[in-house]
Design a protein around this motif. Structure first.
Motif, PDB file in Angstrom:
ATOM      1  N   UNK A   1       0.989  -1.001   0.062  1.00 58.58           N
ATOM      2  CA  UNK A   1       0.061  -0.124  -0.075  1.00 58.58           C
ATOM      3  C   UNK A   1       0.980   1.272  -0.026  1.00 58.58           C
ATOM      4  N   UNK A   2       0.230   2.242  -0.799  1.00 58.27           N
ATOM      5  CA  UNK A   2       1.078   3.618  -0.583  1.00 58.27           C
ATOM      6  C   UNK A   2       0.312   4.756  -0.138  1.00 58.27           C
ATOM      7  N   UNK A   3       0.756   5.858   0.109  1.00 56.00           N
ATOM      8  CA  UNK A   3      -0.140   6.989   0.549  1.00 56.00           C
ATOM      9  C   UNK A   3      -0.514   7.227   1.797  1.00 56.00           C
ATOM     10  N   UNK A   4      -1.168   7.841   2.253  1.00 52.01           N
ATOM     11  CA  UNK A   4      -1.091   8.341   3.779  1.00 52.01           C
ATOM     12  C   UNK A   4      -1.658   7.035   4.441  1.00 52.01           C
TER      13      UNK A   4
ATOM     14  N   UNK B   1      12.838  -4.105   9.865  1.00 48.08           N
ATOM     15  CA  UNK B   1      11.711  -3.415   9.667  1.00 48.08           C
ATOM     16  C   UNK B   1      10.830  -4.406   8.356  1.00 48.08           C
ATOM     17  N   UNK B   2      11.541  -4.696   7.473  1.00 51.62           N
ATOM     18  CA  UNK B   2      10.688  -5.602   6.529  1.00 51.62           C
ATOM     19  C   UNK B   2       9.761  -6.686   7.051  1.00 51.62           C
ATOM     20  N   UNK B   3      10.025  -7.020   8.254  1.00 50.86           N
ATOM     21  CA  UNK B   3       9.149  -8.043   8.705  1.00 50.86           C
ATOM     22  C   UNK B   3       8.178  -7.396   9.565  1.00 50.86           C
ATOM     23  N   UNK B   4       8.468  -6.335  10.068  1.00 46.82           N
ATOM     24  CA  UNK B   4       7.421  -5.487  10.884  1.00 46.82           C
ATOM     25  C   UNK B   4       6.129  -5.528  10.105  1.00 46.82           C
ATOM     26  N   UNK B   5       6.029  -5.096   8.704  1.00 50.01           N
ATOM     27  CA  UNK B   5       4.742  -4.903   7.996  1.00 50.01           C
ATOM     28  C   UNK B   5       4.102  -6.282   8.126  1.00 50.01           C
ATOM     29  N   UNK B   6       4.910  -7.174   7.813  1.00 48.88           N
ATOM     30  CA  UNK B   6       4.183  -8.637   7.778  1.00 48.88           C
ATOM     31  C   UNK B   6       3.340  -8.943   9.252  1.00 48.88           C
ATOM     32  N   UNK B   7       4.411  -8.827  10.097  1.00 49.41           N
ATOM     33  CA  UNK B   7       3.979  -9.358  11.710  1.00 49.41           C
ATOM     34  C   UNK B   7       2.992  -8.484  12.159  1.00 49.41           C
ATOM     35  N   UNK B   8       2.794  -7.230  11.695  1.00 50.15           N
ATOM     36  CA  UNK B   8       1.669  -6.190  12.250  1.00 50.15           C
ATOM     37  C   UNK B   8       0.586  -6.202  11.391  1.00 50.15           C
ATOM     38  N   UNK B   9       0.618  -7.099  10.261  1.00 45.77           N
ATOM     39  CA  UNK B   9      -0.490  -7.338   9.601  1.00 45.77           C
ATOM     40  C   UNK B   9      -0.809  -6.057   8.572  1.00 45.77           C
ATOM     41  N   UNK B  10       0.277  -5.599   8.162  1.00 47.85           N
ATOM     42  CA  UNK B  10       0.131  -4.362   7.346  1.00 47.85           C
ATOM     43  C   UNK B  10       0.675  -4.746   5.939  1.00 47.85           C
ATOM     44  N   UNK B  11       0.111  -4.021   4.926  1.00 50.24           N
ATOM     45  CA  UNK B  11       0.584  -3.864   3.600  1.00 50.24           C
ATOM     46  C   UNK B  11       1.342  -2.895   3.220  1.00 50.24           C
ATOM     47  N   UNK B  12       2.212  -2.777   3.876  1.00 52.13           N
ATOM     48  CA  UNK B  12       3.329  -1.652   3.848  1.00 52.13           C
ATOM     49  C   UNK B  12       4.448  -2.169   3.572  1.00 52.13           C
ATOM     50  N   UNK B  13       5.412  -1.397   2.821  1.00 54.00           N
ATOM     51  CA  UNK B  13       6.997  -2.046   3.118  1.00 54.00           C
ATOM     52  C   UNK B  13       7.477  -1.551   4.046  1.00 54.00           C
TER      53      UNK B  13
END
Length: 273
Positions: A14-17, A38-50
């Motif tokens: 995901x991008x943007x705000x 950090x690259x695993x944070x998005x996964x572990x936190x359930x985010x679709x961000x890089x």
DNA sequence: AAGACCATCAACCGCCGGAGT
DNA sequence: CACTCCGGCGGTTGATGGTCT
């Protein structure tokens, strides 16, 4: 780039705000587990961000201790002084402004301070033209920022070293784990952090390493309520840092107290063992 | 009232350097 | 030594809101 994770599947980031839900997910995850990679944070936190996006969001917006709102006069002066010495080294400048991020400072510079400096320079050249032939003591009468620039050339090498020094930077993850230990097994909440110390009084080591040192050169009277540098000339500032680094060498280690306002009465024992 | 213009700020992009293999 | 991965940094962009005409 290289950080794009996994060839298989190629996750759509995901991008943007950032939405409030995303913020909450990221905040909760980091407060509970630290950021780690950090690259695993998005996964572990359930985010679709890089990972980069998560890191930036945390550093610039979610991190405890961030100061919001207008820059104070002292902060402005500090930025201008340091910029005259360091140039566009925003991260280094940010280290001297507790609770401010490099991005914030950079934006502020481009939108406001740059114009002010340009204006000042214009005025200065006007004045110099006016008095060019009248006296030879132009050095003494030159505007302060010019003097600072001169100081900057004297200090610039040292400054570089100082900022890449042996100062023990403590990552937030480390700080968090320390805090976890000290606060038992219960995960600290973001709100409790703010309530205990007051939002403006929280800081992170990585952004402002010098500011955590009870014995440091800026402890006590050098701080105002905003934890920003006040009435310290550039030379004093860096001399102090030099002195301080000597102390580190002498002592072998320093006491790093996260989230503690040096000028406050809050006991540090709650936050560091 | 509406469109043009400007300022601000959050976020992205690309590069670099360090660490690991 | 070469390569990859990752974090960090600075420059830039784009969205948004405010001001001007």
């Amino acid at each position: 780039m290289g950080s794009q994770q996994g060839e298989k599947g190629k996750p759509k980031h995901r991008k943007g705000l950032w939405s409030p839900e995303e913020d909450n997910k990221l905040r909760n995850h980091i407060l509970n587990h630290g950021h780690g990679c950090w690259s695993s944070v998005s996964i572990k936190a359930g985010l679709q961000r890089n990972g980069k996006s998560c890191r930036l969001r945390w550093i610039n917006y979610l991190r405890p201790g961030l100061k919001k709102g207008m820059f104070s006069k002292q902060e402005e002066e500090t930025i201008m002084t340091l910029h005259s010495m360091l140039g566009n080294k925003w991260s280094q400048i940010a280290q001297h402004l507790a609770g401010r991020t490099d991005n914030e400072i950079k934006n502020y510079w481009h939108s406001y301070l740059k114009k002010r400096v340009a204006k000042a320079k214009e005025m200065e050249s006007h004045i110099q033209i006016q008095y060019a032939t009248s006296s030879s003591d132009t050095l003494d009468s030159s505007p302060s920022h010019q003097k600072l620039a001169t100081q900057g050339t004297q200090n610039i090498n040292f400054t570089k070293e100082a900022n890449q020094s042996t100062l023990p930077k403590l990552l937030f993850a480390e700080w968090l784990s320390v805090d976890h230990v000290s606060s038992g097994n219960s995960a600290i909440s973001y709100d409790s952090l703010n309530l205990r110390n007051g939002f403006n009084q929280n800081q992170t080591f990585q952004e402002a390493p010098m500011h955590y040192l009870p014995e440091g050169p800026f402890g006590g009277g050098e701080y105002n309520d905003n934890n920003s540098l006040t009435h310290i000339s550039a030379t004093e500032m860096f001399n102090s840092q030099l002195k301080f680094e000597n102390q580190i060498v002498a002592n072998g280690f320093i006491h790093c107290i996260p989230g503690v306002d040096l000028s406050s009465n809050i006991s540090i024992s709650n936050y560091a063992i």
